[in-house]
Scaffold this active site. Structure first.
Site, PDB file in Angstrom:
ATOM      1  N   CYS A 134      73.712  25.361  -5.573  1.00 27.08           N
ATOM      2  CA  CYS A 134      73.187  24.732  -6.794  1.00 27.08           C
ATOM      3  C   CYS A 134      72.254  25.650  -7.577  1.00 27.08           C
ATOM      4  O   CYS A 134      71.986  25.410  -8.755  1.00 27.08           O
ATOM      5  CB  CYS A 134      72.456  23.436  -6.452  1.00 27.08           C
ATOM      6  N   HIS A 140      67.530  20.856 -12.057  1.00 28.31           N
ATOM      7  CA  HIS A 140      68.854  20.673 -11.449  1.00 28.31           C
ATOM      8  C   HIS A 140      69.142  19.174 -11.368  1.00 28.31           C
ATOM      9  O   HIS A 140      68.296  18.393 -10.933  1.00 28.31           O
ATOM     10  CB  HIS A 140      68.856  21.310 -10.066  1.00 28.31           C
ATOM     11  N   ASN A 187      75.979  15.241  -9.378  1.00 29.88           N
ATOM     12  CA  ASN A 187      75.477  16.576  -9.068  1.00 29.88           C
ATOM     13  C   ASN A 187      76.643  17.569  -9.153  1.00 29.88           C
ATOM     14  O   ASN A 187      77.510  17.578  -8.280  1.00 29.88           O
ATOM     15  CB  ASN A 187      74.867  16.547  -7.656  1.00 29.88           C
TER      16      ASN A 187
HETATM   17  O1  UT7 Z   1      71.920  19.938  -4.891  1.00 26.70           O
HETATM   18  C1  UT7 Z   1      71.276  19.560  -3.710  1.00 26.70           C
HETATM   19  C2  UT7 Z   1      72.198  18.581  -3.058  1.00 26.70           C
HETATM   20  N1  UT7 Z   1      71.657  17.534  -2.300  1.00 26.70           N
HETATM   21  C3  UT7 Z   1      70.759  16.627  -2.742  1.00 26.70           C
HETATM   22  O2  UT7 Z   1      70.233  16.677  -3.801  1.00 26.70           O
HETATM   23  C4  UT7 Z   1      70.483  15.498  -1.818  1.00 26.70           C
HETATM   24  C5  UT7 Z   1      69.030  15.146  -1.716  1.00 26.70           C
HETATM   25  N2  UT7 Z   1      68.879  13.867  -1.030  1.00 26.70           N
HETATM   26  C6  UT7 Z   1      69.083  12.716  -1.668  1.00 26.70           C
HETATM   27  O3  UT7 Z   1      69.358  12.697  -2.846  1.00 26.70           O
HETATM   28  C7  UT7 Z   1      68.906  11.428  -0.869  1.00 26.70           C
HETATM   29  O4  UT7 Z   1      68.456  11.750   0.416  1.00 26.70           O
HETATM   30  C8  UT7 Z   1      70.215  10.610  -0.793  1.00 26.70           C
HETATM   31  C9  UT7 Z   1      70.556  10.015  -2.157  1.00 26.70           C
HETATM   32  C10 UT7 Z   1      71.367  11.484  -0.299  1.00 26.70           C
HETATM   33  C11 UT7 Z   1      70.049   9.460   0.192  1.00 26.70           C
HETATM   34  O5  UT7 Z   1      68.939   8.657  -0.164  1.00 26.70           O
HETATM   35  P1  UT7 Z   1      67.846   8.267   0.942  1.00 26.70           P
HETATM   36  O6  UT7 Z   1      66.907   7.351   0.297  1.00 26.70           O
HETATM   37  O7  UT7 Z   1      67.300   9.552   1.504  1.00 26.70           O
HETATM   38  O8  UT7 Z   1      68.700   7.490   1.992  1.00 26.70           O
HETATM   39  P2  UT7 Z   1      68.943   7.806   3.559  1.00 26.70           P
HETATM   40  O9  UT7 Z   1      69.844   8.984   3.726  1.00 26.70           O
HETATM   41  O10 UT7 Z   1      67.642   7.850   4.279  1.00 26.70           O
HETATM   42  O11 UT7 Z   1      69.737   6.516   4.001  1.00 26.70           O
HETATM   43  C12 UT7 Z   1      69.142   5.214   3.920  1.00 26.70           C
HETATM   44  C13 UT7 Z   1      70.187   4.185   4.302  1.00 26.70           C
HETATM   45  C14 UT7 Z   1      70.920   4.506   5.594  1.00 26.70           C
HETATM   46  O12 UT7 Z   1      71.193   3.277   6.258  1.00 26.70           O
HETATM   47  P3  UT7 Z   1      70.283   2.794   7.482  1.00 26.70           P
HETATM   48  O13 UT7 Z   1      70.410   3.870   8.517  1.00 26.70           O
HETATM   49  O14 UT7 Z   1      68.889   2.665   6.939  1.00 26.70           O
HETATM   50  O15 UT7 Z   1      70.903   1.501   7.863  1.00 26.70           O
HETATM   51  C15 UT7 Z   1      72.218   5.096   5.141  1.00 26.70           C
HETATM   52  O16 UT7 Z   1      73.272   4.930   6.063  1.00 26.70           O
HETATM   53  O17 UT7 Z   1      71.189   4.138   3.282  1.00 26.70           O
HETATM   54  C16 UT7 Z   1      72.484   4.282   3.883  1.00 26.70           C
HETATM   55  N3  UT7 Z   1      73.379   4.936   2.936  1.00 26.70           N
HETATM   56  C17 UT7 Z   1      74.099   4.270   2.034  1.00 26.70           C
HETATM   57  N4  UT7 Z   1      74.206   2.953   1.765  1.00 26.70           N
HETATM   58  C18 UT7 Z   1      75.023   2.596   0.750  1.00 26.70           C
HETATM   59  C19 UT7 Z   1      73.617   6.275   2.802  1.00 26.70           C
HETATM   60  N5  UT7 Z   1      74.488   6.481   1.804  1.00 26.70           N
HETATM   61  C20 UT7 Z   1      74.816   5.244   1.324  1.00 26.70           C
HETATM   62  C21 UT7 Z   1      75.651   4.815   0.278  1.00 26.70           C
HETATM   63  N6  UT7 Z   1      75.728   3.495   0.042  1.00 26.70           N
HETATM   64  N7  UT7 Z   1      76.369   5.688  -0.479  1.00 26.70           N
END
Ligand code: UT7
Length: 325
Positions: A113, A252, A282
């Site tokens: 990125c 970004h 993204n």
């Molecule tokens: O260019 C760089 C590329 N990468 C990034 O920019 C990613 C940076 N990170 C993020 O943007 C965030 O961490 C995410 C958007 C990927 C995830 O958000 P989060 O608030 O950090 O969520 P999490 O990964 O901690 O997951 C929270 C919950 C989990 O469920 P449990 O374990 O609490 O029951 C996940 O399984 O949300 C669940 N989850 C979803 N639920 C519905 C993860 N993805 C999804 C989804 N839909 N698509």
């Protein structure tokens, strides 16, 4: 030593749009979750078998026209991508043929990125040391080709697209005022695709989604905010400016919450922040040049504006820049 400026810009995205409602049919997710956690409402996804170099060529042709530059004047093409058409040759060479840039040297860089600002950094240095007059920097990604469409943690985030700029010697106040690039390979496993020479793909790998994006989202998020803040601060210092001197910041476009955190740290009012993540997702390296070109074409960013850019990606890599349009 000559400095350089942006003479023209362009961007292109595939026609096909994948909405959050479409994703609800594919994995266990919801429109509400995706919007709340990322701000993304839709992303453009290439048709299978289409070529990223075609998309990049479209963006470059627009940039060349706006720069009143013909393809045979280009001295150098730098393509930032981690999702090139082929393993080799470089996508920059495929692009060179498509646009007819007969005298250009051409190569790819891999900085995920952060690739566009890495490209600007390189272009600026090479224009100074090699006296190049016209350099094209293109950032193009088709991450849809390596997304695991059964992994809800990652498949909702990414989109495809390409953005390009044509650089020439600076005139007046315009120019790339500063660039800064950084990496930390200690965190390479936070965001990676393991396919490569270390592991020759087997038929089982295809069934198991081996050659796809792996990400520890929370950790990546934490590093993103800290690194993007540091990169923009450093770019401002190198340019001899402070955040108040910026007319716009283009972060970004990874996630609205990361963008909001950056805005808070730099005390940026909403009007100064360029954001389009809700429509494109993204697009990795392409996200900043797509946002830059959109904002120039719709009249938001005008000649004379001072723009800060900051980015972060797999590697880990991060980078910042300050430009005067
Ligand atoms: O260019 C760089 C590329 N990468 C990034 O920019 C990613 C940076 N990170 C993020 O943007 C965030 O961490 C995410 C958007 C990927 C995830 O958000 P989060 O608030 O950090 O969520 P999490 O990964 O901690 O997951 C929270 C919950 C989990 O469920 P449990 O374990 O609490 O029951 C996940 O399984 O949300 C669940 N989850 C979803 N639920 C519905 C993860 N993805 C999804 C989804 N839909 N698509």
């Amino acid at each position: 030593m000559q400095t350089c400026q942006i003479l023209g810009s362009g961007h292109a995205v595939p026609h096909r749009i994948l909405t959050n409602a479409d994703l609800e049919q594919m994995v266990d997710t919801s429109d509400a979750w995706i919007i709340e956690r990322s701000g993304i409402r839709q992303r453009h996804i290439a048709e299978p078998g289409s070529s990223l170099s075609d998309l990049a060529a479209d963006a470059v042709k627009q940039a060349l026209e706006r720069a009143a530059t013909s393809a045979d004047e280009i001295d150098l093409i730098i393509v930032a991508t981690v999702s090139a058409d082929m393993k080799f040759p470089a996508m920059a060479c495929l692009l060179q043929e498509k646009i007819g840039a007969t005298k250009a040297a051409a190569f790819d860089i891999s900085a995920a990125c952060a690739g566009f600002i890495y490209g600007l950094h390189l272009a600026k240095s090479l224009m100074q040391t090699c006296a190049y007059q016209r350099v094209v920097v293109v950032a193009a990604e088709m991450l849809s080709s390596m997304v695991n469409w059964t992994d809800r943690n990652t498949c909702v985030l990414f989109g495809d697209g390409a953005g390009a700029v044509v650089l020439g010697p600076a005139e007046g106040n315009s120019g790339i005022l500063s660039t800064t690039i950084h990496s930390d390979g200690n965190h390479s496993k936070l965001l990676y695709n393991p396919a490569g020479s270390q592991h020759v793909l087997t038929p089982e790998d295809l069934n198991n989604n081996f050659a796809t994006i792996n990400m520890q989202g929370r950790e990546v998020f934490r590093h993103a905010v800290a690194s993007m803040t540091a990169a923009l601060n450093e770019a401002l210092e190198l340019a001899g400016l402070s955040a108040e001197d910026l007319d716009f910041i283009i972060p970004h476009q990874a996630n609205n919450r990361i963008i909001e955190a950056i805005a808070k740290r730099f005390k940026v009012p909403p009007g100064k922040l360029i954001v389009n993540v809700e429509r494109f997702g993204n697009t990795s390296a392409a996200s900043i040049p797509i946002a830059l070109n959109e904002a120039i074409q719709n009249g938001t960013i005008k000649k004379g504006a001072t723009v800060g850019m900051t980015t972060f990606g797999a590697g880990l890599t991060w980078a910042g820049a300050v430009i005067k349009i």
